[in-house]
Every structure is written in structure tokens, then in C-alpha cells.
Design an enzyme around this catalytic site. Structure first.
Site, PDB file in Angstrom:
ATOM      1  N   ASN A  10      50.450  32.781  32.660  1.00 60.97           N
ATOM      2  CA  ASN A  10      49.894  33.769  31.734  1.00 60.97           C
ATOM      3  C   ASN A  10      50.984  34.786  31.380  1.00 60.97           C
ATOM      4  O   ASN A  10      51.357  35.612  32.211  1.00 60.97           O
ATOM      5  CB  ASN A  10      48.693  34.444  32.406  1.00 60.97           C
ATOM      6  N   HIS A  52      44.625  32.487  24.150  1.00 61.69           N
ATOM      7  CA  HIS A  52      45.527  33.122  25.122  1.00 61.69           C
ATOM      8  C   HIS A  52      45.589  32.224  26.357  1.00 61.69           C
ATOM      9  O   HIS A  52      44.565  31.781  26.885  1.00 61.69           O
ATOM     10  CB  HIS A  52      44.986  34.508  25.470  1.00 61.69           C
ATOM     11  N   CYS A  61      46.461  41.150  26.853  1.00 58.28           N
ATOM     12  CA  CYS A  61      46.541  39.753  26.410  1.00 58.28           C
ATOM     13  C   CYS A  61      45.932  39.537  25.020  1.00 58.28           C
ATOM     14  O   CYS A  61      46.032  38.440  24.460  1.00 58.28           O
ATOM     15  CB  CYS A  61      45.883  38.853  27.439  1.00 58.28           C
TER      16      CYS A  61
HETATM   17  N1  COA Z   1      45.485  30.143  46.968  1.00 59.72           N
HETATM   18  C1  COA Z   1      44.564  29.725  47.823  1.00 59.72           C
HETATM   19  N2  COA Z   1      43.359  30.277  47.950  1.00 59.72           N
HETATM   20  C2  COA Z   1      43.082  31.323  47.144  1.00 59.72           C
HETATM   21  C3  COA Z   1      44.013  31.827  46.203  1.00 59.72           C
HETATM   22  C4  COA Z   1      45.254  31.201  46.137  1.00 59.72           C
HETATM   23  N3  COA Z   1      46.210  31.601  45.274  1.00 59.72           N
HETATM   24  N4  COA Z   1      43.449  32.853  45.528  1.00 59.72           N
HETATM   25  C5  COA Z   1      42.210  33.001  46.027  1.00 59.72           C
HETATM   26  N5  COA Z   1      41.990  32.065  47.000  1.00 59.72           N
HETATM   27  C6  COA Z   1      40.791  31.852  47.808  1.00 59.72           C
HETATM   28  C7  COA Z   1      39.934  33.094  47.895  1.00 59.72           C
HETATM   29  O1  COA Z   1      40.367  33.917  48.961  1.00 59.72           O
HETATM   30  C8  COA Z   1      38.591  32.466  48.156  1.00 59.72           C
HETATM   31  O2  COA Z   1      38.492  32.133  49.521  1.00 59.72           O
HETATM   32  P1  COA Z   1      37.134  32.414  50.322  1.00 59.72           P
HETATM   33  O3  COA Z   1      36.085  31.603  49.626  1.00 59.72           O
HETATM   34  O4  COA Z   1      37.466  31.982  51.695  1.00 59.72           O
HETATM   35  O5  COA Z   1      36.887  33.884  50.168  1.00 59.72           O
HETATM   36  C9  COA Z   1      38.619  31.166  47.377  1.00 59.72           C
HETATM   37  O6  COA Z   1      39.997  30.873  47.162  1.00 59.72           O
HETATM   38  C10 COA Z   1      37.909  31.246  46.047  1.00 59.72           C
HETATM   39  O7  COA Z   1      38.378  32.426  45.400  1.00 59.72           O
HETATM   40  P2  COA Z   1      37.880  32.822  43.968  1.00 59.72           P
HETATM   41  O8  COA Z   1      38.484  34.121  43.573  1.00 59.72           O
HETATM   42  O9  COA Z   1      36.377  32.712  43.978  1.00 59.72           O
HETATM   43  O10 COA Z   1      38.506  31.618  43.109  1.00 59.72           O
HETATM   44  P3  COA Z   1      38.211  31.211  41.648  1.00 59.72           P
HETATM   45  O11 COA Z   1      37.689  29.829  41.595  1.00 59.72           O
HETATM   46  O12 COA Z   1      37.440  32.266  40.898  1.00 59.72           O
HETATM   47  O13 COA Z   1      39.686  31.169  41.045  1.00 59.72           O
HETATM   48  C11 COA Z   1      41.067  32.508  39.645  1.00 59.72           C
HETATM   49  C12 COA Z   1      40.458  32.343  41.027  1.00 59.72           C
HETATM   50  C13 COA Z   1      41.866  33.801  39.636  1.00 59.72           C
HETATM   51  C14 COA Z   1      42.012  31.332  39.384  1.00 59.72           C
HETATM   52  C15 COA Z   1      39.955  32.538  38.565  1.00 59.72           C
HETATM   53  O14 COA Z   1      38.932  33.418  38.968  1.00 59.72           O
HETATM   54  C16 COA Z   1      40.451  32.922  37.217  1.00 59.72           C
HETATM   55  O15 COA Z   1      41.277  32.277  36.636  1.00 59.72           O
HETATM   56  N6  COA Z   1      39.925  34.036  36.649  1.00 59.72           N
HETATM   57  C17 COA Z   1      40.401  34.518  35.375  1.00 59.72           C
HETATM   58  C18 COA Z   1      41.659  35.294  35.617  1.00 59.72           C
HETATM   59  C19 COA Z   1      42.440  35.516  34.353  1.00 59.72           C
HETATM   60  O16 COA Z   1      42.562  34.641  33.548  1.00 59.72           O
HETATM   61  N7  COA Z   1      42.996  36.714  34.233  1.00 59.72           N
HETATM   62  C20 COA Z   1      43.794  37.076  33.127  1.00 59.72           C
HETATM   63  C21 COA Z   1      42.945  37.234  31.917  1.00 59.72           C
HETATM   64  S1  COA Z   1      43.933  37.744  30.600  1.00 59.72           S
END
Ligand code: COA
Length: 335
Positions: A290, A260, A117
């Protein structure tokens, strides 16, 4: 980093292309245990475009390149250099040569850059070096990715995030006084490569190599979402501040923050850390998710087509992601 600058760099035009197939959050909710509300609240994404053809990377890169070229006075045959930023080539030896052939840029040298990215920012910086030192005059920079091909569509933690697309920019040498590219700042932390990666694996690795062969393939995208989120909101503001500082500028001078497009919460958290008002944040990830190396040029092209960006505006672009890599490029926009 110091270099001998003999030429300025002008951005002549930008272009973009996305596949027609649109996958909404509702549709994804039928495939994995998620909901439109969860995805939108956590990421700002409503839908994404997904390509279905095996030649989609080259097709999209070609369409974005022609879209950009058609806005300039130069033809593909005038190009000296093509840099394709992609982490999803359709050939491990590189895809840029196929793009060169498809657009008919037979005089251009073409190569890929793999930096996920951050790819478009790093490709722009690379192109800038070749122009500023006088090696090449007309350069096509493309960011294109088809991450849908490497996404595990049964993994709700990742499949909600990614989409396919391509964006392009045509750069040309100009006098140093007309220079558009003011500065850059790039970083890598390979210690954390496994926070976001598509790992290579080999079959028969413990068998006799010569009798069985060793077939390489790749796994799906794996990601530690929370860690990547924390990395982005801490390192990207530092990179922007370092780049601004090297130019004796501050965040008050920024007209447009073009990050990004990974997650809307990341965009606004970075803006808030830099005290940049939300109206200055360019965001289109609701429509595309993304798109990796494509996301910055896609958003730039849309902002230009919407006449958001005006002559003399200062645009700060930052890419960040797998590697881990991150980097900033500062542009003064002139038509
Ligand atoms: N739908 C519903 N629930 C989901 C889910 C989805 N698509 N994905 C994860 N969950 C759940 C998890 O299982 C977790 O449940 P639990 O508490 O019972 O274990 C809960 O939601 C929280 O998960 P978590 O991973 O802590 O969520 P988050 O607030 O960190 O959000 C992302 C997840 C991926 C949206 C976030 O971490 C993020 O955007 N990170 C950066 C990723 C990124 O940008 N990557 C590319 C970079 S170039």
C-alpha cells in the site's frame, strides 16, 4: 455537484517512481512474528519498496513527474499548476513547492493535498476543476508517500502493509468533446478519523507554554484493520455505483477497475459486489504493498506501459482510507 465547464481535460501522460530497496515478506518475518504465507494470504502483498534518504519524497515525486513529462510535448516551464497529494510531506508547510523548484516549473503555482489514500483521486478532481473552468491549462498531479517513515516496524498488524512510491499524471485543457474525465463522487466521514491515523502529540502540554515550549511530533500509524476493511468493501462499491449512475452508466460499462491498492481481498470483494470480472481488476500490490496516494497513479502508469489499457476504455478509479475519505473518478481513456 454542478460546475460551469468551459474546457475538457485530457490526460497527456503518466509516470511513476519507486525506491530501489525491496523488502520481502521473508525479511519482515525476521523482524516481527509473521510469515510470507500469512501476509500473502491476507493481503496479496509479497514485497514493498522502502526509501532510505531524507529527501526521498521529493526525489520520487520528481522522478515520477519527469517520467510523465518526458512522454509529452510540454516542458516543466509550461506547467501552470502542480498538486502534490501526500500525507508524508518532508515539510509540514507543504512539499509541492520543493517539487516545483526541483523540476524547474517556475511559472507554476504548487500546493499539497492531504487526503491519505484518497489523495490522488481528490487531487485529480481538484486539478479538473481548475482546467474545466478555464483557470489553468497544464497541470501536474502527483501522488507520493513515504509511509515507511511513520510505520512502527515492530507492529506486525501494520508494518506488513505499507511501502513507498510516487505516481504522476499530466493534465491539459482540451475541447469539451475530447474530455477524458467524465465524473467523480467524493465522500468524507470524519466521525471515524481514528480508525486509521497518524496522530499529532505535544510534549510539555501541561507545563508552562512560554518557559518550556511546546514541541509537536507525530505518533506511528495506528489502524483498526477489520473496521477499515469493512468500510472499504461497503463504501467503495456505493461510491462507484453513485458515480456511474450520475453518468447513466452501469458496472457492465467498466473496462478497468483501478482501486487504491490496499489489500487484494478488498480489490476482489469490491469487484465481486459490482459483478465486475476479476480480469478487469488492476492489481500490482504484490510488488509494492500500500503506497497510499501513490498507489493509483503507480498502477495506472504500469497498466499503460504494459499496454493493458486501450483507446476508448472506461477506467473507474477509487481511492479510500484515512479521514475516513473515499472517492471515485471515471475516465474515458484516449491516447
Ligand atoms: N502476521 C501474523 N499474524 C497476524 C499479523 C501478521 N502480520 N497481523 C495480525 N495477526 C494476527 C492477529 O494478532 C490475530 O490473532 P488472534 O486471532 O490470535 O488475535 C489474527 O492474526 C487475525 O487478526 P485480524 O486483525 O483479525 O486479521 P484480518 O483478517 O482482519 O487481517 C488485515 C488483518 C490488516 C490484513 C486486514 O484487516 C486488512 O487488510 N484491513 C484493511 C487495512 C487497510 O487496507 N488499511 C489501509 C487502508 S487505506
Amino acid at each position: 455537484m454542478k460546475s460551469s465547464i468551459t474546457q475538457g481535460v485530457k490526460i497527456l501522460a503518466t509516470g511513476s517512481a519507486v525506491p530501489d530497496l525491496c523488502i520481502s515478506n521473508e525479511l519482515i518475518s525476521n523482524m516481527v512474528d509473521t510469515s510470507d504465507e500469512w501476509i500473502f494470504n491476507r493481503t496479496g502483498i509479497k514485497e514493498r519498496r522502502i526509501s532510505s534518504s531524507p529527501t526521498s519524497l521529493i526525489d520520487m515525486a520528481t522522478a515520477a513527474s519527469m517520467n510523465a513529462l518526458n512522454k509529452t510535448h510540454i516542458n516543466a516551464i509550461d506547467l501552470d499548476l502542480i498538486i502534490l497529494a501526500t500525507s508524508t510531506p518532508n515539510d509540514l508547510f507543504g512539499s509541492a513547492s520543493q517539487l516545483q523548484a526541483k523540476i524547474g516549473a517556475s511559472k507554476a503555482i504548487a500546493f499539497d493535498i492531504t487526503a491519505a489514500c484518497s489523495g490522488f483521486v481528490i487531487a485529480m478532481v481538484t486539478a479538473t476543476q481548475f482546467i474545466q473552468n478555464g483557470s489553468y491549462s497544464n497541470v501536474l498531479v502527483v501522488g507520493a508517500d513515504v509511509l515507511s517513515k511513520w510505520t512502527n516496524w515492530s507492529d506486525r498488524r501494520t508494518c506488513i502493509l505499507f511501502g513507498d512510491g510516487a505516481g504522476a499524471a499530466i493534465l491539459q485543457s482540451c475541447s469539451v468533446l475530447e474530455n477524458n474525465i467524465l465524473g467523480f463522487h467524493l465522500n468524507t466521514n470524519g466521525q471515524k478519523f481514528d480508525q486509521l491515523n497518524i496522530q499529532c502529540e505535544y510534549s510539555n502540554h501541561d507545563k508552562n507554554f512560554f518557559s518550556k515550549g511546546l514541541k509537536g511530533s507525530f505518533k506511528y500509524i495506528t489502524m483498526h484493520g477489520k473496521e477499515v476493511y469493512k468500510f472499504a468493501v461497503s463504501k467503495v462499491p456505493q461510491s462507484i455505483q453513485a458515480c456511474l449512475g450520475s453518468l447513466n452508466l452501469s458496472s457492465e460499462n467498466i473496462d478497468w477497475l483501478l482501486l487504491h491498492q490496499a489489500n487484494e481481498r478488498i480489490l476482489y470483494a469490491v469487484a465481486s459486489r459490482l459483478m465486475i470480472p476479476s480480469e478487469k481488476v488492476i492489481s500490482n500490490l504484490a510488488k509494492y504493498g500500500n503506497t497510499s496516494a501513490a498507489s493509483i497513479p503507480l498502477a495506472l502508469n504500469e497498466a499503460l506501459e504494459d499496454n493493458k489499457i486501450q483507446n476508448g476504455d472506461l477506467i473507474v478509479m477509487s481511492g479510500f482510507g484515512a479521514g475516513l475519505t473515499w472517492g471515485t473518478l471515471i475516465i474515458k481513456w484516449y491516447r
